[in-house]
Design an enzyme around this catalytic site. Structure first.
Site, mmCIF file in Angstrom:
data_model
loop_
_atom_site.group_PDB
_atom_site.id
_atom_site.type_symbol
_atom_site.label_atom_id
_atom_site.label_comp_id
_atom_site.label_asym_id
_atom_site.label_seq_id
_atom_site.Cartn_x
_atom_site.Cartn_y
_atom_site.Cartn_z
ATOM 1 N N SER A 196 0.856 -1.182 0.000
ATOM 2 C CA SER A 196 0.000 0.000 0.000
ATOM 3 C C SER A 196 0.894 1.234 0.000
ATOM 4 C CB SER A 196 -0.861 -0.011 1.269
ATOM 5 O OG SER A 196 -1.454 1.249 1.479
ATOM 6 N N TYR A 209 -1.211 -0.370 10.737
ATOM 7 C CA TYR A 209 -1.336 -0.758 9.317
ATOM 8 C C TYR A 209 -0.061 -0.358 8.574
ATOM 9 C CZ TYR A 209 -3.394 -0.947 4.585
ATOM 10 O OH TYR A 209 -3.665 -1.225 3.267
ATOM 11 N N SER A 212 2.851 -2.557 9.473
ATOM 12 C CA SER A 212 2.833 -3.883 8.829
ATOM 13 C C SER A 212 3.209 -3.777 7.354
ATOM 14 C CB SER A 212 1.449 -4.526 8.978
ATOM 15 O OG SER A 212 0.492 -3.839 8.190
ATOM 16 N N LYS A 213 2.767 -2.697 6.704
ATOM 17 C CA LYS A 213 3.032 -2.557 5.259
ATOM 18 C C LYS A 213 4.474 -2.116 4.996
ATOM 19 C CE LYS A 213 -1.134 -3.622 3.611
ATOM 20 N NZ LYS A 213 -1.374 -4.731 2.692
HETATM 21 N N1 LIG Z 1 -8.627 -0.473 -0.620
HETATM 22 C C1 LIG Z 1 -7.563 0.294 -0.551
HETATM 23 O O1 LIG Z 1 -7.666 1.539 -0.565
HETATM 24 C C2 LIG Z 1 -6.200 -0.335 -0.490
HETATM 25 C C3 LIG Z 1 -5.109 0.469 -0.783
HETATM 26 C C4 LIG Z 1 -3.844 -0.080 -0.741
HETATM 27 C C5 LIG Z 1 -3.668 -1.397 -0.411
HETATM 28 N N2 LIG Z 1 -4.751 -2.164 -0.104
HETATM 29 C C6 LIG Z 1 -4.494 -3.552 0.272
HETATM 30 O O2 LIG Z 1 -5.174 -4.390 -0.611
HETATM 31 C C7 LIG Z 1 -5.412 -5.646 0.008
HETATM 32 C C8 LIG Z 1 -6.849 -6.059 -0.259
HETATM 33 O O3 LIG Z 1 -7.716 -5.152 0.373
HETATM 34 P P1 LIG Z 1 -9.078 -4.647 -0.296
HETATM 35 O O4 LIG Z 1 -8.984 -3.183 -0.422
HETATM 36 O O5 LIG Z 1 -9.397 -5.452 -1.471
HETATM 37 O O6 LIG Z 1 -10.100 -4.898 0.907
HETATM 38 P P2 LIG Z 1 -11.149 -6.078 1.180
HETATM 39 O O7 LIG Z 1 -12.197 -6.073 0.142
HETATM 40 O O8 LIG Z 1 -11.542 -5.925 2.600
HETATM 41 O O9 LIG Z 1 -10.279 -7.383 0.983
HETATM 42 C C9 LIG Z 1 -9.487 -7.911 1.991
HETATM 43 C C10 LIG Z 1 -9.364 -9.387 1.730
HETATM 44 O O10 LIG Z 1 -8.473 -9.932 2.710
HETATM 45 C C11 LIG Z 1 -9.098 -11.089 3.266
HETATM 46 N N3 LIG Z 1 -8.614 -11.300 4.626
HETATM 47 C C12 LIG Z 1 -8.645 -10.446 5.670
HETATM 48 N N4 LIG Z 1 -8.126 -11.034 6.753
HETATM 49 C C13 LIG Z 1 -7.755 -12.288 6.390
HETATM 50 C C14 LIG Z 1 -7.174 -13.388 7.060
HETATM 51 N N5 LIG Z 1 -6.862 -13.307 8.359
HETATM 52 N N6 LIG Z 1 -6.923 -14.515 6.363
HETATM 53 C C15 LIG Z 1 -7.251 -14.596 5.056
HETATM 54 N N7 LIG Z 1 -7.816 -13.606 4.364
HETATM 55 C C16 LIG Z 1 -8.067 -12.461 5.026
HETATM 56 C C17 LIG Z 1 -10.575 -10.802 3.218
HETATM 57 O O11 LIG Z 1 -11.323 -12.014 3.190
HETATM 58 P P3 LIG Z 1 -12.088 -12.670 4.429
HETATM 59 O O12 LIG Z 1 -12.637 -11.546 5.259
HETATM 60 O O13 LIG Z 1 -13.134 -13.510 3.782
HETATM 61 O O14 LIG Z 1 -11.075 -13.488 5.147
HETATM 62 C C18 LIG Z 1 -10.688 -10.102 1.872
HETATM 63 O O15 LIG Z 1 -10.818 -11.054 0.840
HETATM 64 C C19 LIG Z 1 -5.093 -5.455 1.481
HETATM 65 O O16 LIG Z 1 -3.847 -6.021 1.766
HETATM 66 C C20 LIG Z 1 -5.017 -3.944 1.629
HETATM 67 O O17 LIG Z 1 -4.152 -3.565 2.650
HETATM 68 C C21 LIG Z 1 -6.010 -1.663 -0.145
#
Ligand SMILES: NC(=O)c1ccc[n+]([C@@H]2O[C@H](COP(=O)([O-])OP(=O)(O)OC[C@H]3O[C@@H](n4cnc5c(N)ncnc54)[C@H](OP(=O)(O)O)[C@@H]3O)[C@@H](O)[C@H]2O)c1
Length: 321
Positions: A196, A209, A212-213
């Protein structure tokens, strides 16, 4: 005799050190060398791409963690359209089943879902065992599962910091650790980290957060040095704000949501990551602001910190700034 020899040389060395090592002269030297360094960067990138390609997702075995929603789900769709074999994992089985069906409709060769909490060592072992039994190889692992937070460090229960590390950092490094033997079996395999911009730039109310990143970056940059000889290509991706339900995945009692104004669409984000995976990129820093911020931090750390204190709050919902 000795003094007449030593005195002028000390002065010359002193003056030379001042000229060469003051910040201004270092900067001037850097500016002077910039065109050559840029050419070297292009050469190094070309060499990496030459080693990492050709690579097509067709018929490859791809593991995506956190595939039940958001970026993971969108990536699964893209790889499905290319005819990949997919192993999709997350905790919510019903969501995973839906994504798997969507992927089959999109043309995936084979789709397996595994209920797996990446913070749970046994779950991760079971996940890798399933891949061994089903494919006995792995071409690409996408470490995407993640959770976030939204409170000041002084207000949180410290357990949140541990919980975030357990998913984002230990979850990802553990999957990589256990998948490494399978990745070594295939040529030009990939480890893709969905980090991120919060892993490059500080973001208030996200201390755990960001921690960790940032940690993922240190770990996987180092891993790349170690696994280069196996031709395993590690790609770091640093998305900015992406329109997903990540705000729902905030830990804590009263977390402030991330401001989603101007967020990139999830499909656009996944497409950019997918193209980078095929090319074998080293990293993708999203948004002009992200690129500028990273450059600025390296060259002008205090000015960068000053601006961060002033403007980073804008990334947080308006009612908290
Ligand atoms: N959205 C943003 O603005 C953004 C920006 C930069 C980076 N990111 C990164 O992108 C990645 C995906 O996030 P997203 O934005 O797509 O949000 P999201 O829709 O909430 O997706 C998060 C995914 O991680 C899974 N997850 C969470 N805890 C878990 C665990 N303990 N074991 C296995 N799976 C787990 C969730 O599935 P379950 O709940 O079903 O386990 C879900 O599929 C993350 O690493 C986030 O930090 C997001």
């Amino acid at each position: 005799m000795m003094i007449t020899y030593l005195f002028p040389s000390t002065i010359i060395i002193g003056v030379l050190s001042i000229i060469l090592f003051t910040e201004a002269s270092m900067f001037a030297l850097f500016t002077l060398l910039y065109p050559f360094l840029y050419l070297f960067e292009l050469y190094a990138r070309h060499q990496r791409h030459k080693l990492a390609q050709p690579w097509s997702a067709n018929n490859k075995v791809i593991l995506i963690t956190g595939a039940s929603s958001g970026i993971g789900r969108s990536l699964a769709h893209i790889f499905a359209k290319q005819g990949s074999n997919l192993i999709l994992c997350a905790r919510r089985e019903d969501y995973l089943t839906n994504v798997a069906n969507e992927c089959r409709d999109h043309g995936a060769t084979r789709v397996i879902t595994v209920k797996c909490d990446v913070a749970n060592e046994n779950d991760v072992s079971n996940l890798i065992k399933t891949i061994e039994d089903s494919f006995n190889k792995l071409d690409c692992v996408i470490l995407n599962a993640g959770v976030t937070m939204g409170e000041r460090f002084e207000n949180i229960d410290y357990q949140i910091i541990k919980d975030i590390m357990n998913v984002n950092y230990f979850g990802s490094t553990n999957v990589a650790y256990k998948a490494l033997n399978l990745l070594k079996k295939t040529k030009k395999s990939r480890i893709v980290v969905v980090d991120s911009l919060a892993g490059v730039l500080p973001l208030p109310l996200r201390s755990g957060y960001c921690g960790s990143k940032f940690a993922l970056r240190g770990f996987f940059e180092t891993l790349q040095v170690e696994v280069w000889e196996h031709e395993i290509f590690v790609m770091m991706t640093y998305p900015g704000t992406v329109a997903t339900n990540i705000n729902e995945a905030r830990l804590g009692n009263n977390p402030i949501p991330l401001n989603m104004k101007g967020a990139m669409s999830v499909d656009e984000c996944a497409k950019i990551i997918y193209k980078g995976v095929c090319r074998g990129d080293k990293e993708i820093v999203f948004t002009a602001g992200g690129k500028l911020g990273r450059l600025m931090e390296a060259v002008f750390p205090n000015a960068f910190a000053h601006l961060t204190r002033k403007f980073a709050w804008k990334a947080i919902a308006a009612d908290d700034s």
